[in-house]
Design a protein around this motif. Structure first.
Motif, PDB file in Angstrom:
ATOM      1  N   HIS A 245      -7.849  26.133  33.054  1.00 11.73           N
ATOM      2  CA  HIS A 245      -7.120  25.851  31.827  1.00 11.73           C
ATOM      3  C   HIS A 245      -7.128  27.021  30.853  1.00 11.73           C
ATOM      4  O   HIS A 245      -6.655  26.902  29.725  1.00 11.73           O
ATOM      5  CB  HIS A 245      -7.727  24.618  31.140  1.00 11.73           C
ATOM      6  CG  HIS A 245      -7.569  23.365  31.954  1.00 11.73           C
ATOM      7  ND1 HIS A 245      -8.196  22.182  31.610  1.00 11.73           N
ATOM      8  CD2 HIS A 245      -6.879  23.105  33.079  1.00 11.73           C
ATOM      9  CE1 HIS A 245      -7.888  21.240  32.505  1.00 11.73           C
ATOM     10  NE2 HIS A 245      -7.097  21.790  33.400  1.00 11.73           N
ATOM     11  N   ASN A 246      -7.645  28.150  31.266  1.00 15.38           N
ATOM     12  CA  ASN A 246      -7.812  29.263  30.338  1.00 15.38           C
ATOM     13  C   ASN A 246      -6.492  29.930  29.976  1.00 15.38           C
ATOM     14  O   ASN A 246      -6.382  30.533  28.911  1.00 15.38           O
ATOM     15  CB  ASN A 246      -8.757  30.316  30.944  1.00 15.38           C
ATOM     16  CG  ASN A 246     -10.151  29.747  31.165  1.00 15.38           C
ATOM     17  OD1 ASN A 246     -10.593  28.883  30.410  1.00 15.38           O
ATOM     18  ND2 ASN A 246     -10.831  30.234  32.193  1.00 15.38           N
ATOM     19  N   GLU A 247      -5.501  29.827  30.861  1.00 16.17           N
ATOM     20  CA  GLU A 247      -4.268  30.569  30.637  1.00 16.17           C
ATOM     21  C   GLU A 247      -3.298  29.838  29.725  1.00 16.17           C
ATOM     22  O   GLU A 247      -2.303  30.420  29.284  1.00 16.17           O
ATOM     23  CB  GLU A 247      -3.598  30.859  31.988  1.00 16.17           C
ATOM     24  CG  GLU A 247      -4.464  31.715  32.908  1.00 16.17           C
ATOM     25  CD  GLU A 247      -3.810  31.940  34.260  1.00 16.17           C
ATOM     26  OE1 GLU A 247      -2.678  31.456  34.435  1.00 16.17           O
ATOM     27  OE2 GLU A 247      -4.430  32.586  35.118  1.00 16.17           O
ATOM     28  N   GLN A 248      -3.510  28.566  29.474  1.00 15.65           N
ATOM     29  CA  GLN A 248      -2.593  27.807  28.640  1.00 15.65           C
ATOM     30  C   GLN A 248      -3.320  27.199  27.444  1.00 15.65           C
ATOM     31  O   GLN A 248      -4.476  26.795  27.529  1.00 15.65           O
ATOM     32  CB  GLN A 248      -1.948  26.668  29.449  1.00 15.65           C
ATOM     33  CG  GLN A 248      -0.940  27.152  30.477  1.00 15.65           C
ATOM     34  CD  GLN A 248      -0.340  25.976  31.222  1.00 15.65           C
ATOM     35  OE1 GLN A 248      -0.768  25.653  32.307  1.00 15.65           O
ATOM     36  NE2 GLN A 248       0.646  25.345  30.627  1.00 15.65           N
ATOM     37  N   ARG A 249      -2.592  27.127  26.347  1.00 16.74           N
ATOM     38  CA  ARG A 249      -3.133  26.505  25.148  1.00 16.74           C
ATOM     39  C   ARG A 249      -3.038  24.983  25.281  1.00 16.74           C
ATOM     40  O   ARG A 249      -1.975  24.447  25.594  1.00 16.74           O
ATOM     41  CB  ARG A 249      -2.337  26.975  23.932  1.00 16.74           C
ATOM     42  CG  ARG A 249      -2.828  26.380  22.623  1.00 16.74           C
ATOM     43  CD  ARG A 249      -1.922  26.814  21.497  1.00 16.74           C
ATOM     44  NE  ARG A 249      -2.206  26.035  20.287  1.00 16.74           N
ATOM     45  CZ  ARG A 249      -1.325  25.795  19.341  1.00 16.74           C
ATOM     46  NH1 ARG A 249      -0.104  26.272  19.463  1.00 16.74           N
ATOM     47  NH2 ARG A 249      -1.667  25.095  18.278  1.00 16.74           N
ATOM     48  N   VAL A 250      -4.159  24.305  25.057  1.00 12.95           N
ATOM     49  CA  VAL A 250      -4.190  22.854  25.148  1.00 12.95           C
ATOM     50  C   VAL A 250      -3.674  22.267  23.834  1.00 12.95           C
ATOM     51  O   VAL A 250      -4.219  22.547  22.762  1.00 12.95           O
ATOM     52  CB  VAL A 250      -5.617  22.355  25.454  1.00 12.95           C
ATOM     53  CG1 VAL A 250      -5.657  20.840  25.460  1.00 12.95           C
ATOM     54  CG2 VAL A 250      -6.098  22.915  26.788  1.00 12.95           C
ATOM     55  N   LEU A 251      -2.634  21.446  23.926  1.00 17.41           N
ATOM     56  CA  LEU A 251      -1.964  20.900  22.746  1.00 17.41           C
ATOM     57  C   LEU A 251      -2.414  19.470  22.472  1.00 17.41           C
ATOM     58  O   LEU A 251      -3.038  18.821  23.321  1.00 17.41           O
ATOM     59  CB  LEU A 251      -0.445  20.944  22.945  1.00 17.41           C
ATOM     60  CG  LEU A 251       0.148  22.322  23.257  1.00 17.41           C
ATOM     61  CD1 LEU A 251       1.639  22.201  23.553  1.00 17.41           C
ATOM     62  CD2 LEU A 251      -0.097  23.298  22.106  1.00 17.41           C
ATOM     63  N   ASP A 252      -2.081  18.997  21.273  1.00 20.59           N
ATOM     64  CA  ASP A 252      -2.428  17.632  20.893  1.00 20.59           C
ATOM     65  C   ASP A 252      -1.482  16.628  21.551  1.00 20.59           C
ATOM     66  O   ASP A 252      -0.282  16.899  21.721  1.00 20.59           O
ATOM     67  CB  ASP A 252      -2.345  17.464  19.372  1.00 20.59           C
ATOM     68  CG  ASP A 252      -3.412  18.272  18.648  1.00 20.59           C
ATOM     69  OD1 ASP A 252      -4.457  18.540  19.266  1.00 20.59           O
ATOM     70  OD2 ASP A 252      -3.179  18.644  17.479  1.00 20.59           O
ATOM     71  N   VAL A 253      -2.027  15.475  21.889  1.00 15.83           N
ATOM     72  CA  VAL A 253      -1.215  14.415  22.500  1.00 15.83           C
ATOM     73  C   VAL A 253      -0.164  13.917  21.519  1.00 15.83           C
ATOM     74  O   VAL A 253      -0.441  13.736  20.326  1.00 15.83           O
ATOM     75  CB  VAL A 253      -2.120  13.246  22.942  1.00 15.83           C
ATOM     76  CG1 VAL A 253      -1.264  12.085  23.452  1.00 15.83           C
ATOM     77  CG2 VAL A 253      -3.088  13.688  24.018  1.00 15.83           C
ATOM     78  N   GLU A 254       1.047  13.706  22.035  1.00 19.90           N
ATOM     79  CA  GLU A 254       2.129  13.125  21.234  1.00 19.90           C
ATOM     80  C   GLU A 254       2.767  11.985  22.015  1.00 19.90           C
ATOM     81  O   GLU A 254       2.856  12.030  23.246  1.00 19.90           O
ATOM     82  CB  GLU A 254       3.213  14.168  20.927  1.00 19.90           C
ATOM     83  CG  GLU A 254       2.781  15.296  20.020  1.00 19.90           C
ATOM     84  CD  GLU A 254       3.938  16.232  19.724  1.00 19.90           C
ATOM     85  OE1 GLU A 254       5.089  15.735  19.570  1.00 19.90           O
ATOM     86  OE2 GLU A 254       3.709  17.450  19.661  1.00 19.90           O
TER      87      GLU A 254
END
Length: 568
Positions: A245-254
């Motif tokens: 998961h290091n290559e992508q920014r983890v976003l908030d659930v919507e």
């Protein structure tokens, strides 16, 4: 054998109900005739091939120390009640009553009978191990018989059963049968693979199927393009890939409104994402308890793998719409793992790799985006629960998975104590203590093997038999029986070739040359010897069926020529 009186009726046209080449050619060449749906008579040519295959099987089985027996086709139903299979086997088990209204079954398999026999006659470890086998007709009431003798209701099978005192002994028996099967199918001239498999209704563990490669096969084989790994697609393990998961920014659930968007295809189109970004959620009822299953959107749930997670389960079924509403508060198509309580959740390993994924919101016409299961789902279990796909890494770490179709011709099982405990087959060990015998089961579909040989060995003109299983070694033809020179030379060669211990089919029919040659190609015997216009010169024409090679041979050189061609 003289063809003039030989029961070998040939057909010029392809029978309308014969879908595959082996069925078509076995009918056209006069090997079989249908008696009823899924029930066939074997005519002399077909019977000879069966006998050749049986001889190969017997030789290899006897070489392992297995002993041949013959058990009854009609079995008391109470034996199946003892094992617990009378009701569990299903409608394929043919049942009947005698005049006294006692219940019997027609043998679909013989685990119960052989276990009861050994139970009654072997009491001590000193008499073990033992392996017995039979070649016998079996009966299964197939819902849809098809493909001739490949899926029929009455078929010929070799089944063997080993009894050991330890798991190590079973391992040795299993290995001996596994290696014998490889030799048997190699001698039958088959291109096959031994693949890991599921034990199905027979039960047990550590099982392999022997699959003949064929486009018409009903099973799919997953194999590595760089190693010996091969498994039935139903149970082929999937190598877990580590999450990164290091290559992508983890976003908030919507929570997103997705009106009437239920399927993965609809979700990907509506949200303009790839299926690999979606999480497919399916609610199963396992013995009436809900279990939520998660796989990546482009993957398919493998119910056999789920059953292996619940080995004692009596029923594993997809939840109904009503059950889905009851436990998750919405209909299928919008369910997901977030905020789910008091329900077991099992996710495939691939779900762990999804970053900012999409899943149902347990609310009609809504989905969640930016879902990361490690963060957003509590009490989640991971397991291998999906079907393997072409292009996946091979489970053994060598190469990539490719698919092929296969016809199952053999199956070997480690049964353990499943039947010996149920039927009370025990032995006294060295300390005088009773222990259950440890069993193995090993089957070969003899009639299926014949069909598989034809499926792999034919051309546009007919069957091309491997020499080891050909019904005859040689096809001798007198082209014109009205020509005294040809007919006299035919009689002379027929006698000489038989004295040389060749199996000879002699076409002495008063038919046209074209008919004889067409029938000869259809029968597919390895070598054809045609007596024609050069008979007076003591010269015959020799044809190799597999290659089409044609030779003109003098009679005094015929023996050496045939020997060379057969030994090629």
């Amino acid at each position: 054998m003289r063809q003039r009186t030989y029961l070998s009726p040939t057909l010029r046209d392809i029978p309308a109900d014969a879908e595959i080449k082996s069925h078509q050619l076995m009918l056209r060449a006069g090997l079989i005739r249908q008696t009823a749906s899924g029930i066939y008579s074997y005519l002399p040519l077909g019977k000879r091939v069966l006998k050749k295959v049986e001889e190969i099987i017997r030789k290899e089985m006897d070489a392992t120390g297995a002993q041949e027996v013959l058990m009854p086709a009609i079995q008391p139903a109470e034996l199946w009640e003892e094992s617990g299979r009378l009701g569990a086997y299903g409608p394929e088990l043919m049942r009947l009553q005698d005049r006294h209204e006692r219940d019997f079954v027609l043998g679909a398999t013989h685990e119960e009978v052989i276990t009861s026999l050994v139970r009654d006659d072997i009491k001590s470890y000193k008499k073990l191990p033992v392996n017995v086998y039979q070649i016998q007709t079996k009966y299964r009431d197939e819902r849809r018989p098809r493909f001739g003798v490949l899926r029929s209701r009455e078929f010929i099978m070799k089944d063997a059963y080993s009894f050991d005192t330890s798991k190590e002994g079973l391992d040795e028996s299993y290995k001996a049968m596994y290696e014998a099967y490889k030799r048997i199918f190699s001698k039958c001239g088959l291109d096959f693979r031994a693949v890991e498999a599921d034990s199905g209704a027979i039960g047990g563990t550590d099982t392999h199927e022997f699959m003949v490669l064929s486009e018409i096969g009903e099973d799919t084989i997953a194999y590595s393009d760089a190693s010996d790994f091969a498994a039935n697609i139903e149970i082929a393990p999937v190598k877990a890939v580590s999450a990164n998961h290091n290559e992508q920014r983890v976003l908030d659930v919507e929570k997103k409104e997705t009106p009437n968007v239920k399927t993965i295809e609809e979700v990907t189109a509506f949200l303009n994402v790839d299926a690999t970004q979606t999480i497919k959620s399916l609610l199963f009822m396992i013995d009436e308890e809900p279990v939520l299953i998660l796989v990546r959107g482009d993957h398919e749930v493998n119910e056999i793998k789920i059953s292996h997670l619940y080995p004692g389960a009596q029923s594993i079924e997809l939840a109904t719409i009503a059950q889905t509403n009851e436990y998750l508060g919405c209909e299928p198509g919008f369910i997901g793992p977030l905020q789910v309580k008091d329900i077991t959740i099992i996710a495939d390993h691939s779900v762990q790799t999804i970053v900012n994924g999409i899943c149902g919101a347990n609310d009609k016409d809504y989905h969640y985006i930016n879902v990361n299961v490690e963060r957003d789902v509590s009490e989640l279990k991971y397991a291998d629960i999906r079907f393997i796909q072409e292009g996946d890494p091979s489970p053994d770490g060598k190469g990539t998975i490719r698919f092929a179709r296969g016809i199952e011709v053999g199956h070997v099982f480690k049964l353990g104590t499943k039947y010996s405990e149920a039927l009370g087959a025990s032995f006294l060990n060295e300390q005088g203590k009773a222990e259950p015998m440890i069993m193995g089961c090993y089957g070969i579909g003899v009639s299926r093997t014949v069909a598989a040989i034809v499926e792999q060995n034919h051309d546009e003109n007919g069957i091309v038999w491997p020499k080891e299983v050909s019904p005859f070694d040689l096809h001798l033809i007198s082209i014109n029986m009205k020509d005294d020179t040809q007919s006299q030379l035919g009689e002379q060669l027929y006698s000489q070739l038989r004295e040389m211990n060749y199996d000879v089919l002699y076409d002495d029919r008063p038919e046209r040359a074209g008919v004889k040659f067409k029938d000869s190609d259809l029968f597919g015997l390895p070598i054809r010897i045609a007596i024609g216009k050069r008979a007076a010169e003591q010269i015959v024409e020799v044809k190799v069926r597999a290659t089409g090679e044609m030779l003109e041979v003098k009679i005094d050189e015929l023996e050496s020529t045939i020997k060379q061609l057969i030994e090629k």
